[in-house]
Design an enzyme around this catalytic site. Structure first.
Site, short mmCIF file in Angstrom:
data_model
loop_
_atom_site.label_atom_id
_atom_site.label_comp_id
_atom_site.label_asym_id
_atom_site.label_seq_id
_atom_site.Cartn_x
_atom_site.Cartn_y
_atom_site.Cartn_z
N LYS A 125 9.86 23.67 57.25
CA LYS A 125 10.80 23.56 56.14
C LYS A 125 11.45 22.16 56.09
CE LYS A 125 10.28 27.87 54.74
NZ LYS A 125 9.57 28.72 55.64
C1 LIG Z 1 9.68 30.38 55.42
C2 LIG Z 1 10.02 31.39 54.38
C3 LIG Z 1 10.61 32.61 54.69
C4 LIG Z 1 10.81 33.08 56.10
O1 LIG Z 1 11.54 32.25 56.91
P1 LIG Z 1 11.29 32.26 58.51
O2 LIG Z 1 12.37 31.36 59.01
O3 LIG Z 1 9.92 31.74 58.75
O4 LIG Z 1 11.47 33.67 58.97
C5 LIG Z 1 10.97 33.45 53.66
N1 LIG Z 1 10.73 33.14 52.39
C6 LIG Z 1 10.14 31.98 52.04
C7 LIG Z 1 9.91 31.67 50.60
C8 LIG Z 1 9.74 31.08 53.03
O5 LIG Z 1 9.13 29.94 52.68
#
Ligand SMILES: *Cc1c(COP(=O)(O)O)cnc(C)c1O
Length: 379
Positions: free
Chosen positions: A178
């Site tokens: 992210k």
């Molecule tokens: C990454 C992501 C998640 C989940 O987050 P994690 O930290 O990996 O559990 C949920 N929704 C979207 C759109 C994502 O890109």
């Protein structure tokens, strides 16, 4: 990971936590929560162990369970549908707006409302805002909650406020891919302070006091007033998060420049679609997603790109087509024409703030060549 922005500041911040010997959620986490909330213009925030934990706590705090329905975008990461189903509720899949706008379609959301609808999930695809004005109005009229899956969109401004703060609950992820990362981590904000208190409590077994209170504050004993989990972050991840939060503004500028380079270079092949290219407002530019021309085999294009040294990914295989959702919810019974059109054509090109403009042009040129070549191979 080659594309992460971990630098000496993060290493020092983590080292300081290790020296302090206090590793689980404490004063560093509290400072991270306050700083993240301030960056969004929110009153407060609760740090958690992942974006999925954030979404799960949102569903739990709203008391969603068996017999309830939650409308979720099919074109998203599976987490929002999974936490809905885990709570005993039914995920109901909504379509995207169009090939130019991959966020959830408010018109389709409206068609899916029933007496059982308790919440609507909006996901800010690639960091581009979903249609929150319309979705908030629909939620309000219907007495449902609006949950923002803002995993792609930390600190993105709109006229209505920062993404995550417009709906009832906003969920963020700090997973390693992210825009800001703590390795694994997440954050929740909520409009109603009572809901945020409930989320804070559910994050830690619904205990009436925290370990920090008991150890440092001399508070004895605790009560349990609900069914909670352990979704706490560590002080190590929170220390990382505080530094990463500070890097977002420069990261944002760089991503915007790279997206501009990509779009210019990809103009050489107008058959390649550029979702969100017409948007002018703020975006986190989390993804450089493109749409291949219909009929061009994505696997071949990806193989050509791989051979040119360009790693690609796919955001997202549509959730309503996954085996579990087909089996448990008969989720393909209703057609989602936009999602089904774009899903096999979507491709995400490399995008991170440590790339050079030349990297972007190289990747764009490789894509144009790959699209041409796969056309010739078919002819
Ligand atoms: C990454 C992501 C998640 C989940 O987050 P994690 O930290 O990996 O559990 C949920 N929704 C979207 C759109 C994502 O890109």
């Amino acid at each position: 990971m080659a594309d992460s922005t971990i630098d000496v500041e993060e290493i020092e911040a983590v080292t300081e936590v290790l020296r302090s010997r206090w590793l689980t959620a404490g004063s560093v986490t509290r400072a991270f929560e306050r700083e993240f909330a301030a960056a969004l213009g929110a009153a407060d925030a609760v740090a958690v162990s992942s974006g999925t934990a954030a979404l799960h706590l949102a569903v739990l705090a709203l008391g969603i369970g068996p017999g309830d329905e939650v409308i979720v975008p099919s074109l998203s990461f599976v987490a929002s549908a999974a936490v809905t189903a885990l709570s005993g509720a039914t995920p109901v899949f909504a379509d995207a707006v169009s090939p130019d706008d991959l966020t959830v379609d408010p018109g389709d959301v409206r068609r899916l409302l029933t007496a059982r609808t308790r919440a609507i999930v909006a996901m800010h695809f690639g960091g581009h805002p979903a249609h929150l004005d319309e979705l908030a109005a629909i939620a309000r009229e219907h007495g449902a909650a609006l949950i923002e899956d803002a995993a792609h969109a930390p600190v993105v401004r709109t006229d209505a406020g920062a993404l995550g703060t417009v709906g009832d609950i906003g969920c963020f992820s700090f997973y390693s891919s992210k825009n800001m990362t703590t390795g694994e981590g997440g954050m929740v904000v909520a409009r109603d302070p009572g809901v945020l208190d409930r989320i804070r409590s559910l994050r830690s077994h619904a205990l009436s006091t925290s370990t920090w209170d008991r150890t440092r504050g001399g508070v004895a004993g605790y009560d349990v007033d609900g069914l909670g989990l352990n979704y706490r972050p560590t002080e190590i991840s929170s220390a990382l998060g505080r530094v990463q939060l500070g890097r977002l503004p420069e990261d944002r500028v760089r991503r915007r420049e790279l997206v501009a380079e990509y779009r210019e270079a990809l103009a050489a092949e107008p058959r390649v679609g550029l979702p969100f290219a017409e948007r002018t407002g703020d975006s986190a530019h989390h993804l450089m997603a493109v749409l291949l021309p219909p009929g061009v085999p994505r696997d071949q294009v990806r193989a050509h790109l791989r051979a040119a040294g360009v790693q690609t990914s796919v955001h997202y295989p549509p959730t309503h087509r996954f085996s579990h959702y087909l089996r448990a919810f008969d989720s393909a019974r209703r057609a989602l024409p936009v999602t089904e059109d774009v899903a096999p054509r979507l491709l995400s090109l490399p995008l991170h703030s440590r790339m050079s403009g030349a990297d972007a042009v190289l990747a764009a040129d490789a894509l144009v060549t790959a699209v041409h070549r796969s056309g010739e191979e078919r002819a």
